[in-house]
Design a protein around this motif. Structure first.
Motif, mmCIF file in Angstrom:
data_model
loop_
_atom_site.group_PDB
_atom_site.id
_atom_site.type_symbol
_atom_site.label_atom_id
_atom_site.label_comp_id
_atom_site.label_asym_id
_atom_site.label_seq_id
_atom_site.Cartn_x
_atom_site.Cartn_y
_atom_site.Cartn_z
ATOM 1 N N LEU A 1 -8.607 -0.526 -0.300
ATOM 2 C CA LEU A 1 -8.777 0.689 0.507
ATOM 3 C C LEU A 1 -9.265 0.372 1.916
ATOM 4 N N SER A 2 -9.960 -0.731 2.060
ATOM 5 C CA SER A 2 -10.444 -1.093 3.396
ATOM 6 C C SER A 2 -9.307 -1.488 4.337
ATOM 7 N N SER A 3 -8.112 -1.654 3.782
ATOM 8 C CA SER A 3 -6.941 -1.992 4.612
ATOM 9 C C SER A 3 -5.970 -0.821 4.740
ATOM 10 N N LEU B 1 0.807 -1.216 0.000
ATOM 11 C CA LEU B 1 0.000 0.000 0.000
ATOM 12 C C LEU B 1 0.850 1.280 0.000
ATOM 13 N N PRO B 2 1.867 1.395 0.859
ATOM 14 C CA PRO B 2 2.693 2.608 0.775
ATOM 15 C C PRO B 2 3.339 2.799 -0.592
ATOM 16 N N GLN B 3 3.761 1.683 -1.227
ATOM 17 C CA GLN B 3 4.393 1.804 -2.543
ATOM 18 C C GLN B 3 3.381 2.203 -3.610
ATOM 19 N N VAL B 4 2.177 1.645 -3.532
ATOM 20 C CA VAL B 4 1.132 2.028 -4.481
ATOM 21 C C VAL B 4 0.792 3.503 -4.337
ATOM 22 N N LEU B 5 0.658 3.953 -3.095
ATOM 23 C CA LEU B 5 0.353 5.364 -2.845
ATOM 24 C C LEU B 5 1.451 6.267 -3.395
ATOM 25 N N THR B 6 2.687 5.872 -3.172
ATOM 26 C CA THR B 6 3.817 6.724 -3.555
ATOM 27 C C THR B 6 4.070 6.718 -5.049
ATOM 28 N N HIS B 7 4.033 5.540 -5.675
ATOM 29 C CA HIS B 7 4.494 5.423 -7.065
ATOM 30 C C HIS B 7 3.376 5.304 -8.095
ATOM 31 N N ILE B 8 2.195 4.856 -7.693
ATOM 32 C CA ILE B 8 1.114 4.668 -8.664
ATOM 33 C C ILE B 8 0.075 5.778 -8.549
ATOM 34 N N LEU B 9 -0.434 5.993 -7.346
ATOM 35 C CA LEU B 9 -1.497 6.986 -7.186
ATOM 36 C C LEU B 9 -0.993 8.425 -7.269
ATOM 37 N N TYR C 1 -16.956 5.818 1.007
ATOM 38 C CA TYR C 1 -16.889 6.308 2.382
ATOM 39 C C TYR C 1 -17.779 5.499 3.331
ATOM 40 N N SER C 2 -19.007 5.286 2.923
ATOM 41 C CA SER C 2 -19.961 4.629 3.827
ATOM 42 C C SER C 2 -19.604 3.173 4.099
ATOM 43 N N LYS C 3 -18.780 2.560 3.216
ATOM 44 C CA LYS C 3 -18.440 1.149 3.382
ATOM 45 C C LYS C 3 -17.075 0.932 4.027
ATOM 46 N N LEU C 4 -16.305 1.985 4.158
ATOM 47 C CA LEU C 4 -14.959 1.832 4.725
ATOM 48 C C LEU C 4 -15.041 1.564 6.222
ATOM 49 N N PRO C 5 -14.246 0.629 6.722
ATOM 50 C CA PRO C 5 -14.167 0.444 8.176
ATOM 51 C C PRO C 5 -13.648 1.722 8.845
ATOM 52 N N ALA C 6 -13.962 1.876 10.103
ATOM 53 C CA ALA C 6 -13.587 3.093 10.833
ATOM 54 C C ALA C 6 -12.085 3.335 10.770
ATOM 55 N N GLN C 7 -11.308 2.269 10.947
ATOM 56 C CA GLN C 7 -9.851 2.427 10.950
ATOM 57 C C GLN C 7 -9.329 2.879 9.593
ATOM 58 N N ALA C 8 -9.908 2.323 8.521
ATOM 59 C CA ALA C 8 -9.459 2.687 7.176
ATOM 60 C C ALA C 8 -9.815 4.136 6.856
ATOM 61 N N LEU C 9 -11.037 4.560 7.217
ATOM 62 C CA LEU C 9 -11.434 5.938 6.970
ATOM 63 C C LEU C 9 -10.556 6.902 7.757
ATOM 64 N N GLU C 10 -10.225 6.532 8.965
ATOM 65 C CA GLU C 10 -9.359 7.379 9.786
ATOM 66 C C GLU C 10 -7.970 7.503 9.155
ATOM 67 N N ALA C 11 -7.446 6.378 8.646
ATOM 68 C CA ALA C 11 -6.129 6.414 8.002
ATOM 69 C C ALA C 11 -6.166 7.245 6.721
ATOM 70 N N TYR C 12 -7.245 7.124 5.977
ATOM 71 C CA TYR C 12 -7.415 7.907 4.744
ATOM 72 C C TYR C 12 -7.397 9.401 5.051
ATOM 73 N N LEU C 13 -8.154 9.817 6.051
ATOM 74 C CA LEU C 13 -8.199 11.231 6.429
ATOM 75 C C LEU C 13 -6.854 11.696 6.985
ATOM 76 N N GLU C 14 -6.216 10.828 7.730
ATOM 77 C CA GLU C 14 -4.904 11.170 8.282
ATOM 78 C C GLU C 14 -3.890 11.388 7.164
ATOM 79 N N LEU C 15 -3.939 10.537 6.140
ATOM 80 C CA LEU C 15 -3.019 10.672 5.018
ATOM 81 C C LEU C 15 -3.283 11.955 4.238
#
Length: 1001
Positions: free
Chosen positions: A243-245, A212-220, A283-297
């Motif tokens: 994304l749920s992870s 996931l960190p590599q995908v975020l950095t190099h692909i997205l 958004y509505s389907k993301l687990p709480a932890q995943a949504l929190e990580a998304y917002l944090e990022l």
């Protein structure tokens, strides 16, 4: 060679100089030696270089021969172990790799199934070579074959090969390949298998922390990623993206932000845009932890960006558009400040480079501040136990994208009836250590990093909420519906405002925080400087204090910092700082921000003046005036008035305003002005001057120019004046009158002459460069105010009301509409944008309609009074400074500061009787007496010692049938020598109630 006998002697004899010519000097010999040494050095360097070139050429030739030999061996054993060894040694050889991939794909797939160590090692290395070949030439004929082989290798060999390529730049190389394919080449045969390959490792849950960190950095972070992929490939990529992870990548967020790939702002912006596009529908389907990580990022990415990076302004920041309605760009003036401002440069560093964004990227980014997106995000997060990441995200978005700040804050404030505002305060800010006296000296400590975003976001939210909050809501009670209530109770506001005041005062007072030396940025918000924190707190504090000034709810001395500052040195230092600012090198218009940077005390006085007692500020104001008089040569340093020729002006009694306008337009009103009145027959009126006649002139002039029948001023229901918004009032001639009136009132303030004129609070706010709020509209147009309050609380669909972004105007019985925004007649008022509509209507009525008139008036006023002197006061205090304090009249103070003339003194019987009679007057009668004698019914704030000139009583003879008279120009009461207390009382009341005639004799 050995010379023959006698040859050496012959050579020496030939060198003997017998003709007297000069032999070579020592310096010539040295220069010749140096030249020969340099020649030898150059020769050696050329020989060495030739040797190196020859060696290099031999190496290149040998290498080329070796590669030819290796390739020949490889071609002879493509599917064998020896051939594979040769392939690895050849490196990225497109032809050789193409031959090998073709062989594998066409029937030699069993090569990939070897389990021996030597095969596995070589296959791992070959897989990296294939990736490098794809990255360098993604559209070559062999690229699809390479991708196919890699896919077979990963599916057949399992985790071992996947882990190896991940460790050796798998996503970096695939990202390079995608970017090298032209943007419009969606039909490239490389793209579908490439997307399939890059998503294969994502199916391994155990690898998510690495992938996931590599995908975020190099692909997205690839620009316009959705536009590069075919629809089927994009759909597959989106579906397989775990994304749920996202929460498993949370520990890697700091390293993601610090990765060299994201070093520049542009790739960060593209990562944000791609993340929002791919994640927001889930958004509505993301687990709480995943949504929190998304917002944090997202928050971390935005905090690492320069301001405006998400939408680089195409023109001056001051002209940048704000979006009020979804999808509609609405041009809104910046806060209409009457005082001229200059651009502030808070740092000597060059401004950061903003990325140049494609219009498609801009369009995707528009999702971020849209009401629909924010409501979706708020709805998804409302059931999550932690809101820290949501707060950090919203606050970072308002910081990095200031042109969308109002829209973002308005949406968040409106959500759930202000519930997030309450939650922010009660869950995060109330218990925060920030703002407590014991932590004020450690504001820069990193231990408070988690406390700053909630506090500053709440400050922004509440300041925004106050823009459209009426007093009925502000002082709401628990029984009212949530949508009609203040999100914070009055008790909470007392604590919160004091918490903000402590921090703000520290930021203005401490040198390291005031000048920006207190670190790189605010803990927890690295993109924000302390200067920005100070401005946010100041804006909110001023808005809350304005409510408290209008309708007090805080305890006495709540706003003061007198316990932290000794007032006597404060006054002395403030005057000195003002004198320093008036030096020729600083002779320019300074903003409040610049003043705060240069002068801590003036920074406090111009931004949070309520922290200093009003009486102290009035004293400072008078000292500023005295210093200015000294600087102009009108007053000596000992306080004595210097000789200065007076400007003499003749004014006709029946035309005071016009003659004043004609004769005083270009006169320096800082200097004394001698007024001579001429009666209707052309005769000069005799009388007392000494500056007093100018006061009478000023009083008469105010009666004329502020008469609403003249067309320049209107009065509200409280008889408070404001400029006429009629188009006639914006004509050049009318603006010159506003400019003249501003100068005259500036003269009154400068000389300490009280003027019995009351101005509307929203107009006084223009003098101070402050913003007017919805509640100010109640004093201007009560019906419109009630209509906007109805709209704000309307529970149905606002579109049923058929409103749009226009206002109606009527002039000369002709009605027409004015667009509040470009094409406003075609923008409907909806539930999402109604707060912005309310704000714009209020802004138009309170500010834009009288903008030119206010600017002209302030231009004249600032010709007399420096704008920063006025900013030491709020509207109510400015009215007191202009017309006196509306407080009970202290007769003891008045008597102490009364002068006597003629036969009178303080012990004379008539004077004794006068004070007994006046002491029996009620406050209304005392005010009438003061108005009768001085033309103003209110006493000066600092007592009657400040009345210029002092109140005086003069003997008016022994005729007890006469009524008392007054010379208001010199604050003089002329009192006959009444023998009876009863007669004195009757005559005095008759005079003050009938406003007996003015007497100059």
């Amino acid at each position: 060679m050995i010379p023959l006998f006698g040859q050496d002697d012959l050579r020496r004899r030939k060198e003997i100089n017998l003709g007297g010519a000069r032999s070579a000097s020592y310096s010539d010999i040295l220069q010749e030696a140096k030249a020969k040494r340099s020649q030898r050095h150059d020769l050696k360097r050329k020989q060495d270089s030739a040797t190196k070139i020859q060696a290099w050429w031999r190496g290149v030739s040998r290498k080329q021969q070796t590669r030819r030999d290796l390739k020949q061996v490889f071609v002879g054993d493509v599917s064998g172990l020896t051939g594979l060894r040769c392939l690895v040694l050849l490196g990225v050889d497109q032809d050789a790799l193409g031959i090998w991939s073709s062989a594998v794909a066409s029937g030699s797939q069993d090569i990939l199934l070897h389990t021996e160590d030597n095969w596995r090692v070589l296959l791992r290395k070959t897989s990296v070579l294939l990736l490098q070949a794809i990255a360098s030439e993604p559209e070559s004929q062999y690229a699809p074959l390479h991708l196919n082989v890699l896919q077979l290798l990963q599916s057949s060999a399992g985790l071992e090969y996947t882990q190896y390529v991940l460790d050796h730049g798998f996503y970096r190389l695939l990202g390079d390949a995608i970017q090298r394919i032209p943007l419009d080449s969606k039909t490239s045969p490389t793209l579908p298998p490439l997307v399939t390959l890059l998503t294969t490792p994502l199916s391994q849950g155990s690898l998510h922390a690495q992938t996931l960190p590599q995908v975020l950095t190099h692909i997205l972070s690839i620009p316009l990623l959705p536009n590069r992929l075919p629809l089927t490939a994009l759909t597959a990529f989106s579906a397989r993206l775990p994304l749920s992870s996202l929460h498993v990548a949370s520990p890697a967020i700091p390293s993601i932000i610090a990765d060299p790939v994201l070093a520049e702002p542009e790739p960060k912006v593209h990562l944000i845009a791609n993340l929002v596009v791919l994640t927001s529908p889930r958004y509505s389907k993301l687990p709480a932890q995943a949504l929190e990580a998304y917002l944090e990022l997202l928050a971390a990415l935005m905090n690492a960006l320069p301001t405006h990076a998400l939408e680089p302004p195409e023109r001056n920041t001051r002209d940048a558009p704000r979006t009020w309605a979804d999808g509609d760009e609405i041009e809104v003036d910046e806060e209409d400040e009457v005082a001229p401002q200059v651009t502030v440069v808070s740092s000597f560093e060059p401004p950061p480079r903003l990325p140049e964004l494609d219009t498609r990227t801009r369009t995707r980014l528009q999702t971020l501040p849209s009401s629909a997106h924010l409501n979706s995000l708020l709805g998804a997060a409302q059931h999550h136990p932690s809101r820290q990441s949501l707060i950090a995200f919203c606050f970072a978005l308002t910081t990095v994208w200031p042109t969308r700040r109002d829209k973002i804050l308005g949406t968040v404030v409106a959500y759930n009836g202000g519930g997030l505002v309450r939650e922010l305060y009660r869950s995060y800010v109330r218990s925060s250590p920030l703002g407590h006296e014991e932590t004020l000296n450690s504001l820069t400590n990193s231990e408070y990093a988690a406390a700053w975003p909630p506090l500053l976001f709440l400050v922004d939210l509440y300041a925004q909420a106050l823009l459209t909050m009426g007093d009925d809501e502000f002082f709401s009670v628990a029984g009212q519906p949530a949508t009609h209530r203040n999100p914070l109770s009055v008790d909470e506001l007392r604590t919160f405002s004091r918490q903000m005041l402590n921090i703000a005062f520290t930021l203005y007072w401490r040198d390291d925080l005031r000048t920006g030396a207190g670190g790189e940025g605010v803990p927890g918000v690295p993109s924000l400087r302390w200067e920005g924190v100070r401005e946010k707190l100041t804006r909110c504090l001023q808005a809350i204090h304005a409510r408290d000034s209008r309708r007090p709810f805080t305890p006495r001395d709540h706003w003061l910092v007198t316990s932290q500052v000794d007032m006597v040195p404060f006054i002395q230092a403030a005057v000195l700082e003002e004198q320093n600012l008036e030096q020729p090198s600083n002779a320019r218009t300074l903003t409040k921000r610049q003043i705060a940077y240069m002068s801590p005390r003036l920074g406090v006085l111009n931004n949070i003046p309520f922290a200093i007692p009003f009486e102290v500020r009035v004293s400072i104001f008078r000292q500023f005036v005295a210093s200015d008089l000294v600087a102009r040569g009108l007053l000596s340093t000992s306080g004595r008035h210097a000789f200065y020729p007076k400007t003499r002006v003749t004014v006709r009694r029946e035309s005071v305003a016009q003659d004043g306008f004609d004769h005083l337009g270009d006169v320096d009103l800082h200097a004394p002005v001698a007024i001579t009145f001429v009666d209707q027959f052309g005769n000069e009126e005799a009388g007392i001057d000494g500056g007093g006649v100018f006061k009478e002139f000023l009083t008469s002039l105010c009666k004329e120019v502020f008469d609403s029948d003249r067309g320049l001023w209107l009065a509200n229901k409280k008889n408070e004046l404001y400029p006429n918004p009629h188009s006639y009032a914006t004509e050049a001639h009318s603006l010159n009158w506003y400019r003249f009136i501003g100068r005259i009132l500036g003269k009154a303030l400068y000389d300490g002459i009280l003027v019995d004129v009351a101005f509307a609070g929203f107009f006084l706010a223009k003098w101070l460069g402050k913003q007017s709020f919805l509640d100010d509209l109640a004093s201007l147009d009560p019906d419109l105010y009630q209509g906007l309050i109805f709209l704000k609380h309307y529970t149905g669909d606002p579109e049923e009301l058929s409103l749009n972004f226009t206002v109606a105007e009527e002039e000369f019985d002709v009605a027409h509409t004015v667009d509040l925004v470009p094409d406003g007649s075609n923008i409907a008022v909806t539930r999402e944008n109604r707060l912005q509509y309310i704000y714009l209507v209020s802004h138009y009525r309170l500010t834009k309609q009288i903008k030119k008139q206010s600017e002209a008036f302030f231009e004249g006023l600032s010709d007399m009074i420096t704008s920063r002197w006025l900013r030491m006061f709020n509207q109510q205090e400015l009215q007191i400074l202009l017309g006196g304090v509306n407080a009970p009249i202290d007769l003891d103070d008045l008597r102490r500061n009364t002068n006597y003339g003629g036969l009178f003194d303080d012990h004379e019987s008539t004077i004794q009787t006068f004070w007994r009679v006046v002491n029996a007057f009620d406050q209304e009668q005392r005010r009438k007496l003061l108005r009768f004698a001085t033309s103003c019914s209110r006493p000066p704030l600092l007592g009657f010692k400040e009345l210029v000139p002092n109140f005086a009583i003069r003997d008016a003879g022994s005729d007890e049938n006469r009524l008392p008279t007054a010379s208001t120009c010199v604050n003089l009461l002329k009192l006959p020598r009444y023998q009876s207390e009863k007669v004195l009382r009757e005559k005095l009341l008759q005079a003050i109630n009938s406003n007996a005639g003015f007497d100059l004799s």
